[in-house]
Design an enzyme around this catalytic site. Sequence first.
Site, mmCIF file in Angstrom:
data_model
loop_
_atom_site.group_PDB
_atom_site.id
_atom_site.type_symbol
_atom_site.label_atom_id
_atom_site.label_comp_id
_atom_site.label_asym_id
_atom_site.label_seq_id
_atom_site.Cartn_x
_atom_site.Cartn_y
_atom_site.Cartn_z
ATOM 1 N N ASP A 49 6.239 1.430 -2.476
ATOM 2 C CA ASP A 49 7.139 2.565 -2.276
ATOM 3 C C ASP A 49 8.582 2.095 -2.400
ATOM 4 O O ASP A 49 9.014 1.202 -1.679
ATOM 5 C CB ASP A 49 6.927 3.145 -0.870
ATOM 6 C CG ASP A 49 7.764 4.400 -0.651
ATOM 7 O OD1 ASP A 49 7.274 5.492 -1.016
ATOM 8 O OD2 ASP A 49 8.895 4.293 -0.163
ATOM 9 N N TYR A 54 17.696 2.691 -3.059
ATOM 10 C CA TYR A 54 17.580 1.435 -2.313
ATOM 11 C C TYR A 54 18.437 0.357 -2.971
ATOM 12 O O TYR A 54 17.965 -0.448 -3.774
ATOM 13 C CB TYR A 54 16.111 1.009 -2.201
ATOM 14 C CG TYR A 54 15.270 1.926 -1.323
ATOM 15 C CD1 TYR A 54 15.871 2.868 -0.480
ATOM 16 C CD2 TYR A 54 13.886 1.838 -1.320
ATOM 17 C CE1 TYR A 54 15.108 3.704 0.319
ATOM 18 C CE2 TYR A 54 13.112 2.672 -0.519
ATOM 19 C CZ TYR A 54 13.736 3.610 0.287
ATOM 20 O OH TYR A 54 12.964 4.438 1.080
HETATM 21 N N1 LIG Z 1 11.407 8.721 2.831
HETATM 22 C C1 LIG Z 1 12.401 8.265 3.542
HETATM 23 O O1 LIG Z 1 13.415 8.959 3.808
HETATM 24 C C2 LIG Z 1 12.338 6.861 4.072
HETATM 25 C C3 LIG Z 1 13.255 6.433 5.041
HETATM 26 C C4 LIG Z 1 13.139 5.118 5.527
HETATM 27 C C5 LIG Z 1 12.135 4.294 5.055
HETATM 28 N N2 LIG Z 1 11.284 4.743 4.080
HETATM 29 C C6 LIG Z 1 10.197 3.874 3.569
HETATM 30 O O2 LIG Z 1 9.451 3.367 4.661
HETATM 31 C C7 LIG Z 1 9.322 1.966 4.515
HETATM 32 C C8 LIG Z 1 9.121 1.308 5.858
HETATM 33 O O3 LIG Z 1 10.174 1.596 6.735
HETATM 34 P P1 LIG Z 1 11.118 0.461 7.344
HETATM 35 O O4 LIG Z 1 11.117 -0.697 6.435
HETATM 36 O O5 LIG Z 1 12.372 1.143 7.711
HETATM 37 O O6 LIG Z 1 10.479 0.116 8.742
HETATM 38 P P2 LIG Z 1 9.085 -0.311 9.348
HETATM 39 O O7 LIG Z 1 8.056 -0.434 8.312
HETATM 40 O O8 LIG Z 1 8.845 0.593 10.495
HETATM 41 O O9 LIG Z 1 9.456 -1.728 9.939
HETATM 42 C C9 LIG Z 1 9.744 -2.812 9.113
HETATM 43 C C10 LIG Z 1 9.995 -4.008 10.009
HETATM 44 O O10 LIG Z 1 8.786 -4.349 10.654
HETATM 45 C C11 LIG Z 1 8.555 -5.713 10.490
HETATM 46 N N3 LIG Z 1 7.116 -5.870 10.258
HETATM 47 C C12 LIG Z 1 6.368 -5.256 9.311
HETATM 48 N N4 LIG Z 1 5.086 -5.626 9.419
HETATM 49 C C13 LIG Z 1 5.023 -6.517 10.440
HETATM 50 C C14 LIG Z 1 3.985 -7.274 11.046
HETATM 51 N N5 LIG Z 1 2.731 -7.146 10.617
HETATM 52 N N6 LIG Z 1 4.306 -8.087 12.068
HETATM 53 C C15 LIG Z 1 5.569 -8.210 12.523
HETATM 54 N N7 LIG Z 1 6.609 -7.500 11.996
HETATM 55 C C16 LIG Z 1 6.325 -6.678 10.970
HETATM 56 C C17 LIG Z 1 9.326 -6.185 9.309
HETATM 57 O O11 LIG Z 1 9.655 -7.524 9.591
HETATM 58 P P3 LIG Z 1 10.398 -8.557 8.604
HETATM 59 O O12 LIG Z 1 11.727 -7.943 8.388
HETATM 60 O O13 LIG Z 1 10.455 -9.806 9.422
HETATM 61 O O14 LIG Z 1 9.577 -8.682 7.384
HETATM 62 C C18 LIG Z 1 10.479 -5.224 9.258
HETATM 63 O O15 LIG Z 1 11.582 -5.742 9.981
HETATM 64 C C19 LIG Z 1 10.606 1.573 3.806
HETATM 65 O O16 LIG Z 1 10.519 0.297 3.244
HETATM 66 C C20 LIG Z 1 10.721 2.671 2.795
HETATM 67 O O17 LIG Z 1 9.902 2.378 1.682
HETATM 68 C C21 LIG Z 1 11.364 6.005 3.600
#
Ligand SMILES: NC(=O)c1ccc[n+]([C@@H]2O[C@H](COP(=O)([O-])OP(=O)(O)OC[C@H]3O[C@@H](n4cnc5c(N)ncnc54)[C@H](OP(=O)(O)O)[C@@H]3O)[C@@H](O)[C@H]2O)c1
Length: 295
Positions: A49, A54
Amino acid sequence: MVLHRNLGPFDATAIGLGEMPLTIENNLGEAMGIETIHAALDAGCCHIDTAWAYYCSGGEEQTGEKLVRQAMESWDGPKDEVSVATKVGHFRNFGPDGTTPTWGVNGQPEHLIEAGKQSALALGVDTIDLLYFHRPDPSVPYNESIEAIKQLVDAGVARTAGISNTSIEQIDIARGILGDGLVAVQNQFSPIYRSTQDTLDYCEKVGLAFVCWSPLGGFRKAKDETKFDPFRAVATSRGVSYQQVVLAWELSLGRRVFVIPGAHRPATILDSLKAGDLDLTTEELDALGRGLSVE
Ligand SMILES: NC(=O)c1ccc[n+]([C@@H]2O[C@H](COP(=O)([O-])OP(=O)(O)OC[C@H]3O[C@@H](n4cnc5c(N)ncnc54)[C@H](OP(=O)(O)O)[C@@H]3O)[C@@H](O)[C@H]2O)c1
């Protein structure tokens, strides 16, 4: 075997890689970005995704889409089995150094059409697998933005469409315009953000994929860590990370639920992908439900 579910016409992994942390603030550089995407793909993840928006301060727009293209080009696995989703309708505002960038929206049809074509170019594909309208623009009637997404599907720029940050009412508007072309709704959902549960349930009812964004509560903002305590308790007894328990719980909420955890490095996405193998028992799910209901 990583858990698979139908994402519209695609056989995708229920756990996808959220690309955003690899190209917005605090990213660890291009080489680590590609290494992280390759690690996910090598482990069987076939759902990535990204979004037009980004990119980070000082960088070019569409950095995320270009990183995904580079990673796909340099990966020697079965590329045709990987579904890449992107989104149009957001851009970023960067103020003076040290200030937090803000997200702007542009849902004007002509902008969405141009951005969709740019996304295909940046991803290096003729047809985008799944193209989301990123976020409603309050200054543009929702149906007009969705008509533009339909034009992109009709023109073959995108094979399927999705909508994001959306209400049930908007889902119905999009269903009316896109028909079967609409396959997914991507909304924020996690233990600390559950106000979109109504849209998750509605997607289950009408047969749309529901993709949880920031499924672990996000990587940028301080979060209420106590909300994760019930997940930590189950994780301790299972000997897995609490993040795996969170993702497995989200996947248990419906047969059409997907999660797209973000990662800055291989270790975290490799751990997250294991959540598909974690079958939570009824007792564990009940305990999580009770834990979440305590405010
Ligand atoms: N549609 C929208 O408006 C929108 C908005 C925001 C996000 N998104 C999408 O959602 C995705 C995910 O959201 P996000 O990246 O904001 O937050 P998230 O997935 O809730 O959290 C990501 C964080 O969690 C950590 N993490 C992930 N898996 C882990 C595990 N198994 N153990 C320990 N820590 C873990 C990562 O660590 P590390 O940093 O250490 O790797 C990162 O810091 C985005 O990448 C994007 O593609 C969409």
